[in-house]
Design a protein around this motif. Structure first.
Motif, PDB file in Angstrom:
ATOM      1  N   MET A   1       0.848  -1.180   0.000  1.00 51.41           N
ATOM      2  CA  MET A   1       0.000   0.000   0.000  1.00 51.41           C
ATOM      3  C   MET A   1       0.891   1.240   0.000  1.00 51.41           C
ATOM      4  SD  MET A   1      -3.126   0.990   2.572  1.00 51.41           S
ATOM      5  CE  MET A   1      -3.940  -0.554   2.275  1.00 51.41           C
ATOM      6  N   SER A   2       0.479   2.264  -0.740  1.00 53.56           N
ATOM      7  CA  SER A   2       1.281   3.478  -0.864  1.00 53.56           C
ATOM      8  C   SER A   2       1.268   4.296   0.429  1.00 53.56           C
ATOM      9  CB  SER A   2       0.759   4.342  -2.010  1.00 53.56           C
ATOM     10  OG  SER A   2      -0.477   4.936  -1.659  1.00 53.56           O
ATOM     11  N   THR A   3       2.282   5.111   0.565  1.00 54.95           N
ATOM     12  CA  THR A   3       2.348   6.013   1.715  1.00 54.95           C
ATOM     13  C   THR A   3       1.121   6.903   1.752  1.00 54.95           C
ATOM     14  OG1 THR A   3       4.758   6.009   1.655  1.00 54.95           O
ATOM     15  CG2 THR A   3       3.716   7.831   2.815  1.00 54.95           C
ATOM     16  N   PHE A   4       0.716   7.401   0.585  1.00 53.10           N
ATOM     17  CA  PHE A   4      -0.474   8.254   0.517  1.00 53.10           C
ATOM     18  C   PHE A   4      -1.702   7.522   1.069  1.00 53.10           C
ATOM     19  CE2 PHE A   4      -4.352   9.431  -1.746  1.00 53.10           C
ATOM     20  CZ  PHE A   4      -4.486  10.743  -1.302  1.00 53.10           C
ATOM     21  N   ALA A   5      -1.920   6.302   0.644  1.00 54.68           N
ATOM     22  CA  ALA A   5      -3.088   5.539   1.077  1.00 54.68           C
ATOM     23  C   ALA A   5      -3.085   5.335   2.590  1.00 54.68           C
ATOM     24  CB  ALA A   5      -3.140   4.191   0.362  1.00 54.68           C
ATOM     25  N   VAL A   6      -1.932   4.992   3.136  1.00 55.37           N
ATOM     26  CA  VAL A   6      -1.809   4.761   4.578  1.00 55.37           C
ATOM     27  C   VAL A   6      -2.078   6.050   5.346  1.00 55.37           C
ATOM     28  CG1 VAL A   6      -0.185   4.176   6.423  1.00 55.37           C
ATOM     29  CG2 VAL A   6      -0.254   2.807   4.329  1.00 55.37           C
ATOM     30  N   ARG A   7      -1.451   7.143   4.911  1.00 50.50           N
ATOM     31  CA  ARG A   7      -1.601   8.403   5.627  1.00 50.50           C
ATOM     32  C   ARG A   7      -2.999   8.985   5.482  1.00 50.50           C
ATOM     33  NH1 ARG A   7       4.402  11.177   5.155  1.00 50.50           N
ATOM     34  NH2 ARG A   7       5.407   9.561   6.425  1.00 50.50           N
ATOM     35  N   LEU A   8      -3.608   8.802   4.331  1.00 53.32           N
ATOM     36  CA  LEU A   8      -4.979   9.266   4.147  1.00 53.32           C
ATOM     37  C   LEU A   8      -5.904   8.563   5.141  1.00 53.32           C
ATOM     38  CD1 LEU A   8      -7.232  10.778   2.639  1.00 53.32           C
ATOM     39  CD2 LEU A   8      -7.272   8.851   1.024  1.00 53.32           C
ATOM     40  N   LYS A   9      -5.754   7.265   5.241  1.00 55.80           N
ATOM     41  CA  LYS A   9      -6.588   6.496   6.162  1.00 55.80           C
ATOM     42  C   LYS A   9      -6.355   6.941   7.606  1.00 55.80           C
ATOM     43  CE  LYS A   9      -7.680   1.741   7.458  1.00 55.80           C
ATOM     44  NZ  LYS A   9      -7.367   0.327   7.231  1.00 55.80           N
ATOM     45  N   GLU A  10      -5.093   7.115   7.980  1.00 54.77           N
ATOM     46  CA  GLU A  10      -4.765   7.535   9.346  1.00 54.77           C
ATOM     47  C   GLU A  10      -5.354   8.906   9.663  1.00 54.77           C
ATOM     48  OE1 GLU A  10      -0.513   7.444   9.378  1.00 54.77           O
ATOM     49  OE2 GLU A  10      -0.419   5.282   9.710  1.00 54.77           O
ATOM     50  N   VAL A  57      -3.277  18.873   7.107  1.00 56.31           N
ATOM     51  CA  VAL A  57      -1.915  18.360   6.913  1.00 56.31           C
ATOM     52  C   VAL A  57      -1.375  18.915   5.606  1.00 56.31           C
ATOM     53  CG1 VAL A  57      -2.255  16.206   8.194  1.00 56.31           C
ATOM     54  CG2 VAL A  57      -2.707  16.253   5.751  1.00 56.31           C
ATOM     55  N   SER A  58      -0.072  18.805   5.424  1.00 55.36           N
ATOM     56  CA  SER A  58       0.528  19.276   4.173  1.00 55.36           C
ATOM     57  C   SER A  58       0.451  18.189   3.106  1.00 55.36           C
ATOM     58  CB  SER A  58       1.995  19.654   4.401  1.00 55.36           C
ATOM     59  OG  SER A  58       2.774  18.489   4.610  1.00 55.36           O
ATOM     60  N   ALA A  59       0.505  18.623   1.869  1.00 56.68           N
ATOM     61  CA  ALA A  59       0.550  17.669   0.751  1.00 56.68           C
ATOM     62  C   ALA A  59       1.824  16.844   0.837  1.00 56.68           C
ATOM     63  CB  ALA A  59       0.469  18.410  -0.579  1.00 56.68           C
ATOM     64  N   ASP A  60       2.924  17.485   1.228  1.00 57.62           N
ATOM     65  CA  ASP A  60       4.186  16.757   1.374  1.00 57.62           C
ATOM     66  C   ASP A  60       4.044  15.595   2.349  1.00 57.62           C
ATOM     67  OD1 ASP A  60       5.419  18.452  -0.405  1.00 57.62           O
ATOM     68  OD2 ASP A  60       6.618  19.503   1.102  1.00 57.62           O
ATOM     69  N   LEU A  62       1.116  14.033   3.191  1.00 54.06           N
ATOM     70  CA  LEU A  62       0.203  13.006   2.645  1.00 54.06           C
ATOM     71  C   LEU A  62       0.855  12.133   1.586  1.00 54.06           C
ATOM     72  CD1 LEU A  62      -3.382  14.533   2.227  1.00 54.06           C
ATOM     73  CD2 LEU A  62      -2.639  12.739   3.778  1.00 54.06           C
ATOM     74  N   ILE A  63       1.687  12.733   0.738  1.00 58.73           N
ATOM     75  CA  ILE A  63       2.275  11.919  -0.339  1.00 58.73           C
ATOM     76  C   ILE A  63       3.607  11.268   0.045  1.00 58.73           C
ATOM     77  CG2 ILE A  63       1.041  13.161  -2.139  1.00 58.73           C
ATOM     78  CD1 ILE A  63       3.608  14.640  -2.802  1.00 58.73           C
ATOM     79  N   GLY A  64       4.059  11.518   1.264  1.00 56.80           N
ATOM     80  CA  GLY A  64       5.216  10.793   1.760  1.00 56.80           C
ATOM     81  C   GLY A  64       6.558  11.475   1.598  1.00 56.80           C
ATOM     82  N   ILE A  65       6.562  12.757   1.239  1.00 56.71           N
ATOM     83  CA  ILE A  65       7.840  13.470   1.098  1.00 56.71           C
ATOM     84  C   ILE A  65       8.369  13.910   2.449  1.00 56.71           C
ATOM     85  CG2 ILE A  65       8.910  15.577   0.171  1.00 56.71           C
ATOM     86  CD1 ILE A  65       7.016  15.326  -2.219  1.00 56.71           C
ATOM     87  N   ALA A  66       7.463  14.291   3.338  1.00 54.98           N
ATOM     88  CA  ALA A  66       7.866  14.811   4.652  1.00 54.98           C
ATOM     89  C   ALA A  66       7.181  14.020   5.764  1.00 54.98           C
ATOM     90  CB  ALA A  66       7.480  16.286   4.767  1.00 54.98           C
ATOM     91  N   GLU A  67       7.774  14.121   6.920  1.00 55.05           N
ATOM     92  CA  GLU A  67       7.174  13.544   8.114  1.00 55.05           C
ATOM     93  C   GLU A  67       6.407  14.651   8.825  1.00 55.05           C
ATOM     94  OE1 GLU A  67       7.194  10.270   8.893  1.00 55.05           O
ATOM     95  OE2 GLU A  67       8.248  10.034   7.006  1.00 55.05           O
TER      96      GLU A  67
END
Length: 68
Positions: A1-10, A57-60, A62-67
């Motif tokens: 699963m992509s970082t985006f998908a995981v973070r969106l759900k969280e 949250v920032s786009a960075d 959500l898409i996994g560029i930043a913590e």
């Protein structure tokens, strides 16, 4: 699963929104949110911006560029 998908759900769960509520807030369908959560598709730039506003949250992030 992509970082985006995981973070969106969280982030959706942290805000307490259902998929349907989140979809309504950003002007899309709950099927779209489900597809993003499952990693089947990605939102447009416009919807990504709306997600960031609603989820605060920032786009960075959500898409996994930043913590956080």
């Amino acid at each position: 699963m992509s970082t985006f998908a995981v973070r969106l759900k969280e982030q959706r769960k942290q805000t307490g929104y259902t998929q349907k509520q989140l979809a309504e807030k950003i002007g899309t369908t709950d099927d779209s949110v489900y597809s993003w959560k499952k990693g089947r598709s990605q939102p447009s730039i416009e919807l990504l911006c709306e997600l960031c506003k609603v989820l605060d949250v920032s786009a960075d992030y959500l898409i996994g560029i930043a913590e956080v």
